[in-house]
Scaffold this active site. Structure first.
Site, PDB file in Angstrom:
ATOM      1  N   GLU A   1     -12.606 -22.119  14.526  1.00 40.35           N
ATOM      2  CA  GLU A   1     -12.592 -23.365  15.292  1.00 40.35           C
ATOM      3  C   GLU A   1     -14.006 -23.911  15.480  1.00 40.35           C
ATOM      4  O   GLU A   1     -14.240 -25.121  15.389  1.00 40.35           O
ATOM      5  CB  GLU A   1     -11.878 -23.138  16.634  1.00 40.35           C
ATOM      6  CG  GLU A   1     -10.401 -22.773  16.390  1.00 40.35           C
ATOM      7  CD  GLU A   1      -9.576 -22.572  17.657  1.00 40.35           C
ATOM      8  OE1 GLU A   1      -8.382 -22.895  17.634  1.00 40.35           O
ATOM      9  OE2 GLU A   1     -10.125 -22.066  18.657  1.00 40.35           O
TER      10      GLU A   1
ATOM     11  N   ASP B   1      -8.317  -8.487  28.157  1.00 41.06           N
ATOM     12  CA  ASP B   1      -9.299  -7.942  27.216  1.00 41.06           C
ATOM     13  C   ASP B   1      -9.874  -6.592  27.592  1.00 41.06           C
ATOM     14  O   ASP B   1     -10.459  -5.911  26.756  1.00 41.06           O
ATOM     15  CB  ASP B   1     -10.514  -8.890  27.145  1.00 41.06           C
ATOM     16  CG  ASP B   1     -10.301 -10.016  26.176  1.00 41.06           C
ATOM     17  OD1 ASP B   1      -9.176 -10.119  25.655  1.00 41.06           O
ATOM     18  OD2 ASP B   1     -11.251 -10.774  25.941  1.00 41.06           O
TER      19      ASP B   1
END
Lengths: 387, 387
Positions: free
Chosen positions: A140, A269
Site C-alpha cells: 500500500e 499483535d
C-alpha cells in the site's frame, strides 16, 4: 485502560497519513472521549514498564503500582530490523502517528531536495524510494508513493520531472502478499507494476545506511527507505510468565489466557494464538474478535460458568494498490481491481471508530480521488532539509 | 518563491490548532500546489540566510546564491521574550505549526498529568494555565482553553474535575485588545470572565520557569504557560540596508520599498510602513494589501510609469472569545456577542486560501459547535508525560 498514547489509532490506514492522504486526527481519536460515557472505566495516560503476574500488579513509568483482578494485554508490536537496530534511523517503520509524519516528511522532502539540487546528477538518489517488505503495508505504501510521484505532482515542479522518480518495492519471498491466495499475489504484482512500481522479488536486504540499501542482488542508492518488513511484539509479552515465540509474542491458550495465569489475557499483535491448528493472524480482526472473546471469558468467570473457547473467523483480507485498484478475499470470494477497491474502502470506513472519523476520511478520500491531490501535504518537524 | 516551509499558513487560525479545534492541514496548504498553474513561478524549499542589496542577491542555507531583479521580503516575525530567550522553553509562542502542536501537547498533557497524580495537591499547578499577553492571540487562546476545560472535558475524567482548572490571562496594560475601541475591550473582558477566564490587567511578567510565572503582583504556580506577548521581525529585515525600528522591522517608504534600494520591498510583519501618519498594523490585511501594492509598483516600473503610493484600508478587526462570542469592528460598525462571532467566522472562511480549506474548516467548526468536542485532540511528539 492504560495507554502511553492519548489516542486510539486505526492502524490499517496509517500508511495514508505517511503518504499525505489523511490527517492524523482522521484516524486517531482520544481514548478518553471514546470511553467518556462508560462510567466504570478510567483512562490513564501512562506507560506500563513491568507486569508482575504473581503479585497481580503492573508498574507504571513513574514507579506507581496498580493491582489488578484481570489483566488484558493488548500492547501490540513495533517494527523490528532483524537485529540491526542501527537501520532504523535510515529506514523508519510505520507503527505510530509520529512514524507516519516522519515518513511523510521524508517522502515530500526528497522531491524538494531534488528540485533544489544545482546538478541533476546529485538528485538521482533523492528521487529513488525503496520500500522494504511486500506485505499489505509495503504494497500500500509503495502504491501511494507511486501515485504521488506520477499523478499528484504533475506540473508542480520546474527543475525536475517527478515522473523520473523510482519507487522500488523489495520482497524476500517469491511473491508479495504472502498470506493471500497466489492468484491474488500475481494480480497485485501486475497492478503495482502498471502503476510504475519497480517490484523486485526474491531480494533480501543486507544493509541500510544513509546512501540507501544493499541487497542480495546489489546496492540501490536511495534518498528514502521505508521499512515494512518485520515486527517484534511489545516487551511486556515476555513478562506475563508465558512462553514467547520468535517474534516475542506470548503464546496463549484456547481461551486467550496465558499459561499458568488464567487472570492474564493477551490479544492482538502481542499474542500468539492458535485456533484449530491455524495461527490467528496479527491483524485488526484478530484483535477485535479477541477483545470480544476476553470480555465473554471474564463474564463467564464472574457467573461461575466455564470459559468459552476462542473461535477465530477469518472474514477476509484486502489490500489496496492505488486508485481503483486492490486485491483481496471476502469469505469464499477472491476480488481484484475496481470491485476489490470498492470493498476495501467501504469496509475500512465501517471499522473506523466513530461517525466523525468515518465522515472525515470519506471526505478526504473523495477530495483526493476527484482532484488527484493529497489532503495533508505538509512537511513539519525540525528544519533540516538536507537530512 | 523561497520559503523554509513547504506550506502557506493561515496564521489567524493557528490558535485553533493549538487548542485542538482544527488540524494543521486545514489551515496550511502546500505553496507548490497553490502556484502549480502559474508556470512562470518557481517554488524553492530553502532558508534565506543573507540578503545582499548591493550585489542584488540572496544566499541560501546551503551556500547557493540567487540573483534578483526585485526582492520582496515577507519573512514575518517570531515571538520575542523581551531579551529573556530562556523563557521560551517554559512558555512557547504561536507562530508555526510546530509551535501549535507543542502548545496542544502541553495543554492536553496537563489534564492527563493531573488525572494521574496520586495526591490532588500535586496537581494544583497542572490545572493552572497562564496566557501572557492580551492581544487577539492571547484572548482567543485563553478563551479556547477555558472552553476545553469547562465544556469539552465534562464527564471525561474520574479523579479530577476539569471545572477546577484555572485559566489566567495576564496583560500589562489596563485593558485587553489595545488596538480596539475601548468599549469593545471592556465587552471582551466581560465575555472572557463570563467564560471563566481569570483576567488580570496591569500585571507584568518578571520571570518564567518550570514552576510557572513570577509577576509584578506575585508568583503563579502553573503547569502550562503560553506566550502571546511580543514579536520580533525576521533578522533578514536588518540586512536590507534600510533602517529598523525597535521590533526589528525595516522602515519602508510610501511605495513599500526600502530606503536607497528601490528594488527591495518589504511587506507584512517584517516591515514598518506608515500611511498618512498611521502605522500599518502587522495583521493579515496589511500583508495582503501590501502584496497587491508591490505587484502594481513592479508593473509600473516595467511600464516606465511612476509607482503608486501605498494606501492602507483598514477593513476592521475581529477577535473571538468563545462559543457565539466575539468583538470587533467592521468599517464604522462596532460589533460584539453573537453578531460579531458570525462575522468573525464568515470572514475567516472567506480568506482561507482554497475551497478545500474553507470546506474542511467549516465542517470541523460545525462538528465542534454541535458536539462541544474538539476535532484534533491528539497528544503527539516524544513520549515524555512528566515534562
Amino acid at each position: 485502560m492504560i495507554d502511553r498514547r492519548n489516542h486510539h489509532l486505526f492502524q490499517p490506514l496509517l500508511y495514508q497519513v505517511a503518504t499525505a492522504g489523511l490527517n492524523p486526527s482522521n484516524i486517531a481519536r482520544p481514548i478518553r472521549g471514546i470511553l467518556a460515557k462508560q462510567s466504570n472505566a478510567r483512562v490513564l495516560l501512562a506507560e506500563v514498564v513491568k507486569v508482575d503476574p504473581d503479585a497481580r500488579q503492573v508498574s507504571l513509568d513513574d514507579g506507581a503500582e496498580l493491582p489488578y483482578d484481570y489483566l488484558v494485554l493488548a500492547t501490540g508490536a513495533s517494527h523490528a530490523y532483524f537485529g540491526h537496530d542501527e537501520w532504523e534511523a535510515h529506514a523508519p517503520g510505520l507503527k505510530t502517528i509520529e512514524d507516519a509524519l516522519e515518513v511523510r516528511r521524508r517522502v515530500l522532502l526528497a522531491f524538494e531536495r531534488a528540485e533544489r539540487a544545482a546538478d541533476p546528477d546529485d538528485s538521482a538518489g533523492d528521487l529513488t524510494f525503496v520500500v522494504v517488505g511486500g506485505g499489505p503495508t509495503g504494497v500500500e505504501t509503495a502504491g501511494a508513493i507511486a501515485e504521488i510521484a506520477f499523478k499528484t505532482f504533475t506540473r508542480q515542479f520546474r527543475a525536475i520531472d517527478p515522473n523520473q522518480a523510482k519507487v522500488i518495492l523489495l520482497e524476500g519471498a517469491d511473491r508479495i502478499l504472502g498470506t493471500y491466495p497466489e492468484s491474488l499475489s500475481l494480480k497485485a504484482a501486475r497492478q503495482l507494476r502498471d502503476l510504475g512500481v519497480d517490484l523486485r522479488l526474491g531480494v533480501t536486504v543486507t544493509n541500510v545506511d544513509a546512501d540507501g540499501v544493499e541487497t542480495s542482488t546489489g546496492a540501490i542508492r536511495a534518498g528514502t527507505v521505508i521499512w515494512a518488513a518485520g515486527n517484534r511484539a511489545s516487551p511486556l509479552a515476555a513478562m506475563t510468565g508465558g512462553q514467547t515465540d520468535r517474534a516475542g509474542r506470548v503464546i496463549v491458550a484456547a481461551d486467550l489466557s496465558v499459561s499458568g495465569h488464567p487472570d492474564v489475557f493477551a490479544i492482538g499483535d502481542v499474542a500468539h494464538a492458535t485456533v484449530d491448528g491455524h495461527d490467528v493472524p496479527g491483524v485488526a480482526q484478530g484483535a477485535i474478535q479477541g477483545g470480544a472473546h476476553v470480555a465473554k471469558a471474564i463474564r463467564a468467570d464472574l457467573a461461575g460458568a466455564p470459559r468459552p473457547t476462542f473461535r477465530y473467523r477469518n472474514k477476509g483480507e484486502l489490500a489496496t494498490i492505488g486508485r481503483s485498484s486492490a486485491v483481496g478475499t471476502i469469505g469464499p470470494f477472491r476480488l481484484s481491481g475496481w470491485i476489490a477497491w470498492m470493498a476495501w474502502w467501504s469496509i475500512h470506513i465501517v471499522f473506523l471508530i466513530d461517525f466523525r472519523s468515518k465522515l472525515s476520511v470519506l471526505l478526504n478520500w473523495a477530495w483526493n480521488y476527484l482532484t488527484f491531490q493529497r489532503s495533508a501535504r505538509l512537511i513539519t518537524g525540525p528544519w533540516r532539509p538536507r537530512s
